[in-house]
Design a protein around this motif. Structure first.
Motif, PDB file in Angstrom:
ATOM      1  N   MET A   1      42.034  33.368  32.885  1.00 26.32           N
ATOM      2  CA  MET A   1      41.444  33.996  34.060  1.00 26.32           C
ATOM      3  C   MET A   1      42.562  34.625  34.900  1.00 26.32           C
ATOM      4  N   VAL A   2      42.331  35.845  35.329  1.00 27.68           N
ATOM      5  CA  VAL A   2      43.322  36.576  36.115  1.00 27.68           C
ATOM      6  C   VAL A   2      43.423  35.968  37.523  1.00 27.68           C
ATOM      7  N   LEU A   7      45.200  40.562  40.496  1.00 24.38           N
ATOM      8  CA  LEU A   7      44.129  41.550  40.619  1.00 24.38           C
ATOM      9  C   LEU A   7      44.458  42.533  41.746  1.00 24.38           C
ATOM     10  N   TYR A   8      44.915  42.002  42.881  1.00 21.63           N
ATOM     11  CA  TYR A   8      45.311  42.850  44.005  1.00 21.63           C
ATOM     12  C   TYR A   8      46.446  43.785  43.576  1.00 21.63           C
ATOM     13  N   ALA A  64      36.577  49.421  41.435  1.00 20.88           N
ATOM     14  CA  ALA A  64      37.443  48.260  41.666  1.00 20.88           C
ATOM     15  C   ALA A  64      36.598  47.035  42.030  1.00 20.88           C
ATOM     16  N   SER A  65      35.586  47.242  42.836  1.00 21.06           N
ATOM     17  CA  SER A  65      34.711  46.130  43.237  1.00 21.06           C
ATOM     18  C   SER A  65      33.973  45.549  42.032  1.00 21.06           C
ATOM     19  N   PHE A  66      33.442  46.420  41.174  1.00 22.07           N
ATOM     20  CA  PHE A  66      32.726  45.940  39.984  1.00 22.07           C
ATOM     21  C   PHE A  66      33.654  45.155  39.057  1.00 22.07           C
ATOM     22  N   ILE A  67      34.847  45.698  38.835  1.00 21.39           N
ATOM     23  CA  ILE A  67      35.796  45.027  37.943  1.00 21.39           C
ATOM     24  C   ILE A  67      36.269  43.721  38.567  1.00 21.39           C
ATOM     25  N   GLY A  68      36.553  43.737  39.862  1.00 23.81           N
ATOM     26  CA  GLY A  68      36.946  42.516  40.560  1.00 23.81           C
ATOM     27  C   GLY A  68      35.876  41.439  40.468  1.00 23.81           C
ATOM     28  N   TYR A  69      34.613  41.864  40.630  1.00 17.42           N
ATOM     29  CA  TYR A  69      33.515  40.905  40.525  1.00 17.42           C
ATOM     30  C   TYR A  69      33.443  40.312  39.125  1.00 17.42           C
ATOM     31  N   LYS A  70      33.601  41.155  38.126  1.00 17.99           N
ATOM     32  CA  LYS A  70      33.541  40.665  36.745  1.00 17.99           C
ATOM     33  C   LYS A  70      34.642  39.643  36.473  1.00 17.99           C
ATOM     34  N   GLN A  71      35.819  39.878  37.061  1.00 18.57           N
ATOM     35  CA  GLN A  71      36.955  38.996  36.803  1.00 18.57           C
ATOM     36  C   GLN A  71      36.915  37.704  37.603  1.00 18.57           C
ATOM     37  N   ARG A  72      36.574  37.787  38.896  1.00 19.54           N
ATOM     38  CA  ARG A  72      36.690  36.614  39.750  1.00 19.54           C
ATOM     39  C   ARG A  72      35.561  36.457  40.758  1.00 19.54           C
ATOM     40  N   GLY A  73      34.442  37.113  40.557  1.00 15.08           N
ATOM     41  CA  GLY A  73      33.319  36.945  41.466  1.00 15.08           C
ATOM     42  C   GLY A  73      33.592  37.570  42.830  1.00 15.08           C
ATOM     43  N   PHE A  74      33.077  36.913  43.871  1.00 13.59           N
ATOM     44  CA  PHE A  74      33.182  37.441  45.233  1.00 13.59           C
ATOM     45  C   PHE A  74      34.631  37.715  45.626  1.00 13.59           C
ATOM     46  N   GLY A  76      37.146  38.239  43.767  1.00 10.76           N
ATOM     47  CA  GLY A  76      37.657  39.332  42.955  1.00 10.76           C
ATOM     48  C   GLY A  76      37.318  40.681  43.575  1.00 10.76           C
ATOM     49  N   ILE A  77      36.092  40.789  44.110  1.00  8.45           N
ATOM     50  CA  ILE A  77      35.707  42.018  44.817  1.00  8.45           C
ATOM     51  C   ILE A  77      36.673  42.270  45.969  1.00  8.45           C
ATOM     52  N   ILE A  78      36.897  41.254  46.776  1.00  7.34           N
ATOM     53  CA  ILE A  78      37.747  41.392  47.965  1.00  7.34           C
ATOM     54  C   ILE A  78      39.157  41.825  47.572  1.00  7.34           C
ATOM     55  N   PHE A  79      39.774  41.125  46.620  1.00  2.76           N
ATOM     56  CA  PHE A  79      41.170  41.404  46.272  1.00  2.76           C
ATOM     57  C   PHE A  79      41.329  42.746  45.548  1.00  2.76           C
ATOM     58  N   ALA A  80      40.429  43.072  44.638  1.00  5.19           N
ATOM     59  CA  ALA A  80      40.519  44.349  43.920  1.00  5.19           C
ATOM     60  C   ALA A  80      40.298  45.516  44.883  1.00  5.19           C
ATOM     61  N   THR A  81      39.308  45.382  45.748  1.00  5.11           N
ATOM     62  CA  THR A  81      39.012  46.438  46.707  1.00  5.11           C
ATOM     63  C   THR A  81      40.161  46.617  47.693  1.00  5.11           C
TER      64      THR A  81
END
Length: 179
Positions: A1-2, A7-8, A64-74, A76-81
């Motif tokens: 898991m990333v 991810l950020y 970025a939000s979709f990929i972040g969600y796929k990787q780490r859920g909520f 993941g969205i925050i950090f990728a975005t």
């Protein structure tokens, strides 16, 4: 898991090197997220981009939000975005700080005058291109004329004009130029 920080960092790097918006990000995303890190498949990336185009907001942020969600859920969205928007925020803050110091400079004012004129030319070019592709039937000319009149003469809200123009699409055309 990333890890969230990774991810950020990945999306921060993408945000730095993607001048030109979300479409410019696609090759970097494919290379980084699909081929190198195997976060998702190429098909998933294209799906995320398609959904990103259909949803409000910036395509790059949506992807970025979709990929972040796929990787780490909520989270993941925050950090990728945050990763993808951070470079833009930093650059804007630096530019604002620098411009504030030099706004009274005559050369800076002349530069902005030139930029304003060129932006107007770009807008006219875009409108002309859209006109050639979008106005082809008698109905289109009527809708355009009414929309322009409502905006210019009656100072009607642009939102109301767009809704009325959309309703105008249901009016049958009198005679098409392309017949």
């Amino acid at each position: 898991m990333v890890r969230l920080w990774d991810l950020y960092a990945i999306f921060f790097k993408m945000g730095i090197f993607t001048f030109g918006g979300g479409y410019a990000m696609l090759p970097i995303l494919k290379s980084e997220a699909v081929e190198k890190r195997k976060f998702l498949t190429e098909e998933e990336l294209l799906n995320y981009y398609s959904i990103g185009q259909c949803t409000p907001g910036i395509i790059a942020v949506n992807a970025a939000s979709f990929i972040g969600y796929k990787q780490r859920g909520f989270w993941g969205i925050i950090f990728a975005t945050l990763g993808v928007i951070s470079p833009s925020v930093i650059i804007i803050l630096l530019m604002a700080a620098l411009l504030r110091q030099y706004m009274d400079n005559l050369y800076v004012q002349w530069a902005f005058d030139g930029i304003r004129v060129s932006v107007i030319a770009l807008i006219i070019d875009t409108v002309w291109g859209m006109w050639k592709k979008g106005v082809s039937q008698v109905r289109d000319y009527i809708v355009f004329g009414l929309a322009a009149a409502l905006l210019l003469c009656f100072n009607l809200s642009a939102v109301v004009v767009v809704v009325l123009a959309a309703a105008g699409a249901f009016i049958p055309d009198i005679k098409s130029k392309k017949q």
